[in-house]
Design a protein around this motif. Sequence first.
Motif, PDB file in Angstrom:
ATOM      1  N   ARG A  85       3.431   7.112   5.918  1.00 59.27           N
ATOM      2  CA  ARG A  85       2.938   6.843   6.964  1.00 59.27           C
ATOM      3  C   ARG A  85       2.743   8.279   7.939  1.00 59.27           C
ATOM      4  O   ARG A  85       3.297   9.282   7.515  1.00 59.27           O
ATOM      5  N   ASP A 141      -2.367   6.577  11.346  1.00 55.74           N
ATOM      6  CA  ASP A 141      -2.673   5.392  10.643  1.00 55.74           C
ATOM      7  C   ASP A 141      -3.629   4.425  11.358  1.00 55.74           C
ATOM      8  O   ASP A 141      -4.342   3.971  10.971  1.00 55.74           O
ATOM      9  N   ASP A 187       3.865  -2.965  10.600  1.00 58.16           N
ATOM     10  CA  ASP A 187       3.982  -1.721   9.517  1.00 58.16           C
ATOM     11  C   ASP A 187       5.617  -1.662   9.448  1.00 58.16           C
ATOM     12  O   ASP A 187       5.959  -1.457   8.468  1.00 58.16           O
ATOM     13  N   ARG A 200      -1.314  -0.672   5.397  1.00 56.77           N
ATOM     14  CA  ARG A 200      -1.399   0.457   6.299  1.00 56.77           C
ATOM     15  C   ARG A 200      -2.694   1.001   6.161  1.00 56.77           C
ATOM     16  O   ARG A 200      -3.214   1.598   7.302  1.00 56.77           O
ATOM     17  N   THR A 201      -3.443   1.107   5.268  1.00 52.66           N
ATOM     18  CA  THR A 201      -4.772   1.540   5.187  1.00 52.66           C
ATOM     19  C   THR A 201      -5.729   0.398   5.002  1.00 52.66           C
ATOM     20  O   THR A 201      -5.562  -0.327   4.477  1.00 52.66           O
TER      21      THR A 201
END
Length: 306
Positions: free
Chosen positions: A17, A21, A37, A97-98
Motif C-alpha cells: 500500500r 494508490d 482495500d 489495489r493496482t
Amino acid sequence: MASSGYGKRSAPGESARSAEDFAHLPVREAYLASLIDHLPEGAAMDTKTLAADQPLYGQQAVRTALNSLSAAGHLRRIRERVGADRTQWVFRTYFSRTARTDGWWAHFLATGEAGAPDAPAEVHPDERPAPEPPRSPAYAALAGLGLADARLPLSAADCAALEPLAAQWLARGTTPDLFTAALASGLPPSVHSPAGFVRRRLIDKMPPERARPPAPAPTGRVMECTACRTPGRPTALLGGICRACRTGATTAPPPQARLAPTAVRTHAARIRTTVGWTPAPRAYRSTAMAPVRRANSRTPGSPTGA
C-alpha cells in the motif's frame, strides 16, 4: 463476513500500500476504493452493505462508483465453482489495489494466477487519445497535391477547408489521378499561396455535372393487393396484401342492399292503410288540379276595365 457469493477476494500479485494508490480516481471512487482495500477477506461487497458502512454515499452512489472502479480495472465480479467436486456456482468480487488491464483479468480468469508483471496499467478513459476521424477520398486527393508537385503543399487545415469543393469534383466523376493532373498542371514558377491557388482552380475548373441516366422504361406490370385489388408499390404490399387489408380496415363502406320494386309497392300500401289515406276519384283530381280563373281576369277582345 458476507454470505456465499458476495465476499471480497484480493487479486494476486498486489504491491504494498502507498498514498498514491488511488490518486488517479475521482474523490468518490478513491474513497470507496480505499474503504474496500482495507476490508478483510470475505467481507460483504454488495451495495447495501457498503452504503451502510460509511456515512457519505448512498446505495445508488455506491453502485455507480463500483461500476467506475470496474471500468478503471480495480475490480471484477467473477462467477466460479465453490469446489472442484461441487456443482454450486457463486459470484465473487475480486479487488486489485493496482489498476489492471482487460488482458490481465482475462489471464487471471483462465489460470487463476496473476498476469505478466510488466503488463501495462490500463489508461484512464479520460486520458486516452481521441481516435482520428477517417479521411475522405477528397481529403486524400488534396493531401496528395504536395507530393505531386512541391509548389502545392497544403496543411491539414487547408485540406479540411477545401474538402467540400474537392468532393464535388469526385462526385461529378473525376478520378483522383485526373484531379491531381487538373490542379497540378501548368503551374507558374512559384506559388505564393498554395491554398488560395488551389481554391481558385477548384472553382474555375469545376467539371460539369453528369447528365442523369434516363429513367427505366415501365415494364407494364403493376402489383395489386390480393384481397382488394388496389394497385401499389411492391414495398407497400407486404405479402401481396395492402396495409388496409392487413389491419382489417376497408377503403369504402360495403354497398347497401336495395329493395325490389314489388317490395317497395307493398311497403307503400301498408303505410297508406296505417294512416287511413285513400286516393281521390280521378274526375275530382282532374277538376281540382285544373287552373283556377280569377274573377277579374280580362277576356281576350274585351275593353280594358270591363
